[in-house]
Design a protein around this motif. Structure first.
Motif, short mmCIF file in Angstrom:
data_model
loop_
_atom_site.label_atom_id
_atom_site.label_comp_id
_atom_site.label_asym_id
_atom_site.label_seq_id
_atom_site.Cartn_x
_atom_site.Cartn_y
_atom_site.Cartn_z
N ILE A 90 9.76 7.46 -2.77
CA ILE A 90 8.82 7.59 -3.92
C ILE A 90 8.99 6.00 -4.73
O ILE A 90 10.03 5.50 -4.65
N LYS A 91 7.98 5.39 -5.07
CA LYS A 91 8.12 4.14 -5.91
C LYS A 91 7.16 4.42 -7.07
O LYS A 91 6.32 5.04 -7.22
N LEU A 92 7.96 3.42 -8.28
CA LEU A 92 7.18 3.57 -9.29
C LEU A 92 5.84 2.39 -9.24
O LEU A 92 6.05 1.21 -8.89
N VAL A 93 4.70 2.79 -9.71
CA VAL A 93 3.56 2.05 -9.73
C VAL A 93 3.14 1.76 -11.17
O VAL A 93 3.69 2.23 -12.26
N ASP A 94 2.02 0.97 -11.30
CA ASP A 94 1.20 0.68 -12.52
C ASP A 94 2.26 0.11 -13.70
O ASP A 94 2.60 0.73 -14.51
N PHE A 95 2.26 -1.20 -13.38
CA PHE A 95 2.95 -2.07 -14.55
C PHE A 95 1.92 -2.54 -15.66
O PHE A 95 2.49 -3.40 -16.37
N GLY A 96 0.74 -1.89 -15.71
CA GLY A 96 -0.14 -2.30 -16.60
C GLY A 96 0.35 -2.42 -18.04
O GLY A 96 -0.11 -3.16 -18.76
N PHE A 156 0.72 -1.15 0.12
CA PHE A 156 -0.17 -0.17 -0.14
C PHE A 156 0.87 1.39 -0.02
O PHE A 156 1.75 1.46 0.73
N LEU A 157 0.76 2.24 -0.87
CA LEU A 157 1.38 3.25 -1.16
C LEU A 157 0.57 4.57 -0.83
O LEU A 157 -0.63 4.44 -0.74
N GLY A 158 1.15 5.93 -0.82
CA GLY A 158 0.53 7.02 -0.69
C GLY A 158 -0.05 7.63 -2.04
O GLY A 158 0.02 6.81 -2.91
N PRO A 159 -0.16 8.76 -1.96
CA PRO A 159 -0.64 9.64 -3.09
C PRO A 159 0.53 9.58 -4.09
O PRO A 159 1.85 9.47 -4.01
N SER A 160 0.22 10.22 -5.34
CA SER A 160 1.10 10.28 -6.23
C SER A 160 1.74 11.57 -6.20
O SER A 160 1.40 12.54 -5.06
N VAL A 161 2.97 11.84 -6.46
CA VAL A 161 3.97 13.04 -6.46
C VAL A 161 2.92 14.19 -7.10
O VAL A 161 3.33 15.35 -6.68
N MET A 162 2.17 14.08 -7.79
CA MET A 162 1.07 15.10 -8.28
C MET A 162 -0.27 15.12 -7.77
O MET A 162 -0.95 15.68 -8.34
N ASP A 163 -0.27 14.57 -6.43
CA ASP A 163 -1.42 14.58 -5.68
C ASP A 163 -2.03 15.96 -5.89
O ASP A 163 -1.27 16.92 -5.15
N ASN A 164 -3.28 16.38 -6.11
CA ASN A 164 -3.73 17.61 -6.00
C ASN A 164 -3.72 18.39 -4.58
O ASN A 164 -3.38 19.47 -4.48
N ASP A 201 4.60 3.10 -19.18
CA ASP A 201 3.84 4.14 -18.90
C ASP A 201 4.09 5.24 -17.94
O ASP A 201 3.52 5.32 -17.02
N LEU A 202 5.59 5.66 -18.24
CA LEU A 202 5.90 6.42 -17.05
C LEU A 202 5.42 8.00 -17.13
O LEU A 202 5.38 8.65 -18.11
N HIS A 203 4.77 8.44 -16.02
CA HIS A 203 4.45 9.83 -16.13
C HIS A 203 4.12 9.97 -14.45
O HIS A 203 4.23 8.93 -13.66
N THR A 204 4.11 11.19 -14.18
CA THR A 204 4.32 11.68 -12.71
C THR A 204 3.12 10.90 -11.71
O THR A 204 3.20 10.80 -10.69
N HIS A 205 1.87 10.62 -12.31
CA HIS A 205 0.92 10.11 -11.81
C HIS A 205 1.32 8.66 -11.26
O HIS A 205 0.47 7.92 -10.51
N ASN A 206 2.29 8.14 -11.99
CA ASN A 206 2.66 6.98 -11.69
C ASN A 206 3.87 6.50 -10.51
O ASN A 206 4.59 5.88 -10.61
N LEU A 207 4.26 7.92 -9.99
CA LEU A 207 5.01 7.87 -8.78
C LEU A 207 4.30 8.20 -7.70
O LEU A 207 3.73 9.22 -7.48
#
Ligand code: ATP
Length: 436
Positions: free
Chosen positions: A251-257, A138-146, A184-190
């Motif tokens: 931070i961690k990289l997520v979403d390996f879809g 379980f991780l927290g919000p993305s680095v671009m969390d509003n 699919d690297l972008h800030t919402h996946n960090l």
């Protein structure tokens, strides 16, 4: 063969031909239409999986092919994220294979610390088919969390942005070393790591994420719901800002879809258009270097540093993206793509486009409105890094490892821990652990 970029535009039915939605739900959540055979699995709060081991507590999000839920792992007494894929992608996504391969490495390399960990996986049989369920730490919000950015004038503190960039490259270096592309690297996946959440009781945890908001699903014709649909949808949680403010640094990289093994690369990627590499537009074979272009865009867009979204992402066309690439890339369009580009843009006659990338960097960063805790020398170094990544020719892009060896990061590692800047965001042990 005609490349896909020349495919005829998709036709949409005229408004009067549009089928009327059959269902209603007064909440902002995933499209109800995706709960159909081959689609999402209907899930309710309190549902349990794998003989009661996982209990659903909240909704974390959804994407094109999955819903993601916060759950309690009652066996390990931890919170986890359950990513339940749509049935139609069962056996079509490499996500589980890639995450399993990474877990099997059991690596102690620095980059492994920046990749979301696979805890478990199982299948769910439901009214819409067979669904892969991956259980993730379980991780927290993305680095671009509003919420977080709102409290920080829409911009990450400079040193935290720099640290996020470095951590993202550590993750990429690890993946690429093992011939894996994220795709699919972008800030919402960090995502930030928030260990303190695991110490909360279930009630405290739910309170922290905000009490779940639900909206009942109803058929417009008043008839009973089919079993393909859940009785209600749950609104995605919104992380409280103060969690990020006081605790987060790793931070961690997520979403390996969209991830893949380079030996078995797909013919296209689904990265947002504005981060998509040129080889995907021009129909070349893809490999792990797609991530290097996306990383260059992510840093270039300054989303992490300036707080601006990537280049004209909204309603943009492939042609306008390639035009922007021509102004941004630090090399010329490879000869082998000329005829394709001439076909896409008949106004192009092989001329070079003036590279305007560095011009606006300072102006954007020193906008006089927001925190500017990076020095001009940092902004220049960042620009130089991006130049090494944003190259049309994949073979000439700097590798993730080369980027990590850049002066800019080497200096960071030499900084005494006590000088770790920015309101206590970066903790000394991080610098120690990433030292190579
Ligand atoms: N391990 C995790 N811990 C906490 N939240 C997570 C985790 N993994 C995913 N999420 C949340 O769930 C959301 C959707 O997850 P993810 O991006 O993996 O799904 P997806 O279906 O692949 O989405 P997309 O189609 O947008 O790529 C993420 O934006 C994130 O907010």
């Amino acid at each position: 063969m005609i490349p896909s970029i020349f495919a005829a535009p998709r036709r949409f039915p005229a408004p009067r031909e549009m089928p009327q939605p059959t269902y209603s739900c007064r909440i902002n959540a995933e499209p109800i239409a995706r709960y159909r055979p081959g689609g999402y699995h209907p899930i309710c709060l309190g549902d349990t999986f794998k003989d009661g081991r996982y209990k659903i507590l909240h909704k974390l999000g959804y994407g094109g092919f999955a819903t993601v839920w916060a759950a309690r792992d009652r066996s390990r007494q931890e919170y986890v994220a359950l990513k339940v894929s749509a049935a139609e992608i069962h056996e079509r996504s490499y996500e589980l294979e890639v995450l399993s391969a990474l877990a099997a490495l059991n690596s102690k390399e620095p980059g492994a610390r920046h990749i979301v960990q696979l805890v478990d996986h199982f299948l769910i049989q439901g009214p819409n088919g067979t669904h892969d369920c991956v259980v993730l730490e379980f991780l927290g919000p993305s680095v671009m969390d509003n919420n977080f950015l709102r409290l920080n004038n829409g911009r990450l503190p400079g040193q935290l942005a720099k640290s996020c960039i470095q951590q993202a490259f550590l993750a990429l270096a690890h993946l690429h070393k093992h011939n894996i592309a994220h795709g699919d690297l972008h800030t919402h996946n960090l995502a930030f790591v928030v260990p303190s959440l695991h110490t909360l009781t279930e009630d405290e945890f739910i309170e922290k994420l905000g009490l779940p908001q639900i909206g009942f699903v109803a058929r417009r014709d008043g008839r009973p719901l089919e079993p393909n649909l859940p009785p209600y949808l749950v609104q995605t949680t919104s992380y409280p800002a103060e969690v990020s403010l006081t605790r987060h640094q790793q931070i961690k990289l997520v979403d390996f879809g969209e991830s893949f093994f380079t030996a078995n690369a797909p013919s296209k990627v689904s990265t947002p258009l504005c981060l998509r590499p040129p080889e995907a537009f021009f129909g070349d074979r893809l490999d792990h270097r797609v991530d290097l272009w996306s990383a260059g865009c992510m840093v270039r867009s300054f989303e992490l540093v300036v707080g601006k979204p990537p280049m004209n992402a909204f309603l943009t066309s492939r042609r306008s993206i390639v035009r922007q690439m021509l102004k941004t890339a630090s090399d010329d369009l490879p000869q082998r793509w000329h005829w394709k580009w001439e076909f896409m843009d008949e106004t192009w006659k092989g001329q070079r486009t003036e590279n305007t990338f560095m011009e606006h960097l300072d102006d954007l960063y020193y906008d006089g409105k927001r925190n500017t805790d990076l020095m001009p020398v940092d902004v220049d170094k960042l620009g130089a890094l991006v130049h090494r990544l944003l190259r049309f020719e994949p073979a000439t892009r700097a590798s993730a490892l080369e980027i990590l060896q850049d002066d800019w990061f080497v200096e960071t590692r030499r900084e005494p821990a006590t000088k770790a800047p920015v309101q206590g965001f970066l903790q000394p042990e991080w610098f120690v652990e990433t030292r190579t």
